[in-house]
Motif scaffolding. Structure first.
Motif, PDB file in Angstrom:
ATOM      1  N   ASP A   4       0.842  -1.420  -0.111  1.00 29.94           N
ATOM      2  CA  ASP A   4       0.025  -0.109   0.048  1.00 29.94           C
ATOM      3  C   ASP A   4       0.925   1.205   0.081  1.00 29.94           C
ATOM      4  O   ASP A   4       0.472   2.152  -0.738  1.00 29.94           O
ATOM      5  CB  ASP A   4      -0.944   0.160   1.277  1.00 29.94           C
ATOM      6  CG  ASP A   4      -1.923  -1.002   1.163  1.00 29.94           C
ATOM      7  OD1 ASP A   4      -2.346  -1.493  -0.111  1.00 29.94           O
ATOM      8  OD2 ASP A   4      -2.317  -1.354   2.032  1.00 29.94           O
ATOM      9  N   THR A   7       2.333   1.644  -3.535  1.00 33.95           N
ATOM     10  CA  THR A   7       1.296   2.147  -4.299  1.00 33.95           C
ATOM     11  C   THR A   7       1.209   3.866  -4.211  1.00 33.95           C
ATOM     12  O   THR A   7       1.099   4.557  -4.848  1.00 33.95           O
ATOM     13  CB  THR A   7       0.017   1.490  -4.272  1.00 33.95           C
ATOM     14  OG1 THR A   7       0.481   0.210  -4.424  1.00 33.95           O
ATOM     15  CG2 THR A   7      -1.119   1.844  -5.149  1.00 33.95           C
ATOM     16  N   TRP A   8       1.002   4.143  -2.854  1.00 33.90           N
ATOM     17  CA  TRP A   8       0.744   5.460  -2.438  1.00 33.90           C
ATOM     18  C   TRP A   8       1.970   6.391  -2.998  1.00 33.90           C
ATOM     19  O   TRP A   8       1.563   7.546  -3.959  1.00 33.90           O
ATOM     20  CB  TRP A   8       0.644   5.524  -1.089  1.00 33.90           C
ATOM     21  CG  TRP A   8       0.514   7.154  -0.689  1.00 33.90           C
ATOM     22  CD1 TRP A   8      -0.662   7.784  -0.404  1.00 33.90           C
ATOM     23  CD2 TRP A   8       1.583   7.763  -0.093  1.00 33.90           C
ATOM     24  NE1 TRP A   8      -0.187   9.082  -0.054  1.00 33.90           N
ATOM     25  CE2 TRP A   8       1.178   8.939   0.394  1.00 33.90           C
ATOM     26  CE3 TRP A   8       2.791   7.429   0.321  1.00 33.90           C
ATOM     27  CZ2 TRP A   8       1.694   9.944   0.904  1.00 33.90           C
ATOM     28  CZ3 TRP A   8       3.648   8.385   1.017  1.00 33.90           C
ATOM     29  CH2 TRP A   8       3.177   9.674   1.279  1.00 33.90           C
ATOM     30  N   CYS A  10       4.064   6.034  -5.413  1.00 31.32           N
ATOM     31  CA  CYS A  10       4.380   5.812  -6.855  1.00 31.32           C
ATOM     32  C   CYS A  10       3.183   6.648  -7.597  1.00 31.32           C
ATOM     33  O   CYS A  10       3.322   6.938  -8.922  1.00 31.32           O
ATOM     34  CB  CYS A  10       4.564   4.460  -7.316  1.00 31.32           C
ATOM     35  SG  CYS A  10       6.293   3.768  -6.898  1.00 31.32           S
ATOM     36  N   LYS A  11       2.131   6.874  -6.868  1.00 31.46           N
ATOM     37  CA  LYS A  11       0.999   7.659  -7.594  1.00 31.46           C
ATOM     38  C   LYS A  11       1.294   8.836  -8.062  1.00 31.46           C
ATOM     39  O   LYS A  11       0.840   9.521  -9.132  1.00 31.46           O
ATOM     40  CB  LYS A  11      -0.316   7.774  -6.741  1.00 31.46           C
ATOM     41  CG  LYS A  11      -1.117   6.406  -6.965  1.00 31.46           C
ATOM     42  CD  LYS A  11      -2.367   6.361  -5.975  1.00 31.46           C
ATOM     43  CE  LYS A  11      -2.966   5.020  -6.261  1.00 31.46           C
ATOM     44  NZ  LYS A  11      -4.368   5.244  -5.906  1.00 31.46           N
ATOM     45  N   SER A  12       2.270   9.707  -7.273  1.00 32.72           N
ATOM     46  CA  SER A  12       2.753  11.032  -7.561  1.00 32.72           C
ATOM     47  C   SER A  12       4.174  11.136  -7.748  1.00 32.72           C
ATOM     48  O   SER A  12       4.695  10.719  -6.787  1.00 32.72           O
ATOM     49  CB  SER A  12       2.244  11.758  -6.570  1.00 32.72           C
ATOM     50  OG  SER A  12       2.693  13.131  -6.717  1.00 32.72           O
ATOM     51  N   ARG A  15       5.505  13.383  -5.053  1.00 33.56           N
ATOM     52  CA  ARG A  15       5.610  12.503  -3.839  1.00 33.56           C
ATOM     53  C   ARG A  15       6.906  11.519  -3.744  1.00 33.56           C
ATOM     54  O   ARG A  15       7.399  11.489  -2.659  1.00 33.56           O
ATOM     55  CB  ARG A  15       4.398  11.818  -3.742  1.00 33.56           C
ATOM     56  CG  ARG A  15       4.106  11.320  -2.080  1.00 33.56           C
ATOM     57  CD  ARG A  15       2.776  10.422  -2.041  1.00 33.56           C
ATOM     58  NE  ARG A  15       1.829  11.304  -2.390  1.00 33.56           N
ATOM     59  CZ  ARG A  15       0.479  10.544  -2.761  1.00 33.56           C
ATOM     60  NH1 ARG A  15       0.467   9.499  -3.102  1.00 33.56           N
ATOM     61  NH2 ARG A  15      -0.510  11.508  -2.983  1.00 33.56           N
TER      62      ARG A  15
END
Length: 169
Positions: A4, A7-8, A10-12, A15
């Motif tokens: 999780d 995933t969080w 690599c979304k931005s 970030r």
């Protein structure tokens, strides 16, 4: 949970960069603390304990006198044939002051191309290392030659390994 987070993360791209830089800085700070680098620089407020942690090694500057003397003596003999001196006499006088390779190279020297003037003025040390140097030797006609002098091969006496016109930097 780890999946999780990845995933969080690599979304931005923004970030990812911020978290990566933060991690690098954190690793650097922890590594510095572990090694004992507390950020002190040479502020002049060091104690004996600080000095015992860091070994201070002074640079050793070799003496240039032997190199300069060898360069000037060599140029004095090399620069021109003395009255009545033959090329063989000239070579015989230079050979003890030259490295074996340079003495061999001197055998092919056309003595009519020598400067024809003696050293005059203060030599300038252009380069100095533990086992070699380059000395600019001024000549009486205003020109100068750059003499490479190396630590003697099998002896303690410096020897000349090259002479070139000194054309500047």
């Amino acid at each position: 949970m780890v999946a999780d987070f990845i995933t969080w993360l690599c979304k931005s791209p923004r970030r990812l960069v911020v978290v990566s830089l933060s991690a690098i800085i954190l690793i650097f700070v922890i590594g510095s603390a572990a090694v004992g680098n507390d950020g002190k620089t040479g502020s002049g407020n060091s104690s004996d304990d600080d000095m015992s942690q860091t070994a201070v090694t002074a640079a050793v500057v070799p003496a240039s006198d032997g190199y300069v003397t060898t360069a000037v003596n060599f140029v004095r003999l090399w620069a021109e044939l003395k009255p009545g001196e033959t090329s063989a006499d000239w070579l015989a006088a230079l050979t003890p002051l030259a490295t074996p390779d340079y003495a061999t190279a001197l055998e092919t020297t056309d003595t009519s191309t020598l400067p024809g003037t003696q050293p005059e003025g203060e030599p300038v040390v252009r380069f100095l290392a533990q086992e070699s140097s380059m000395i600019a030797v001024p000549l009486a006609d205003g020109s100068s030659v750059l003499v490479t002098v190396v630590a003697g091969e099998g002896t303690s006496e410096p020897m000349v390994s090259d002479v070139q016109p000194n054309t500047g930097d």
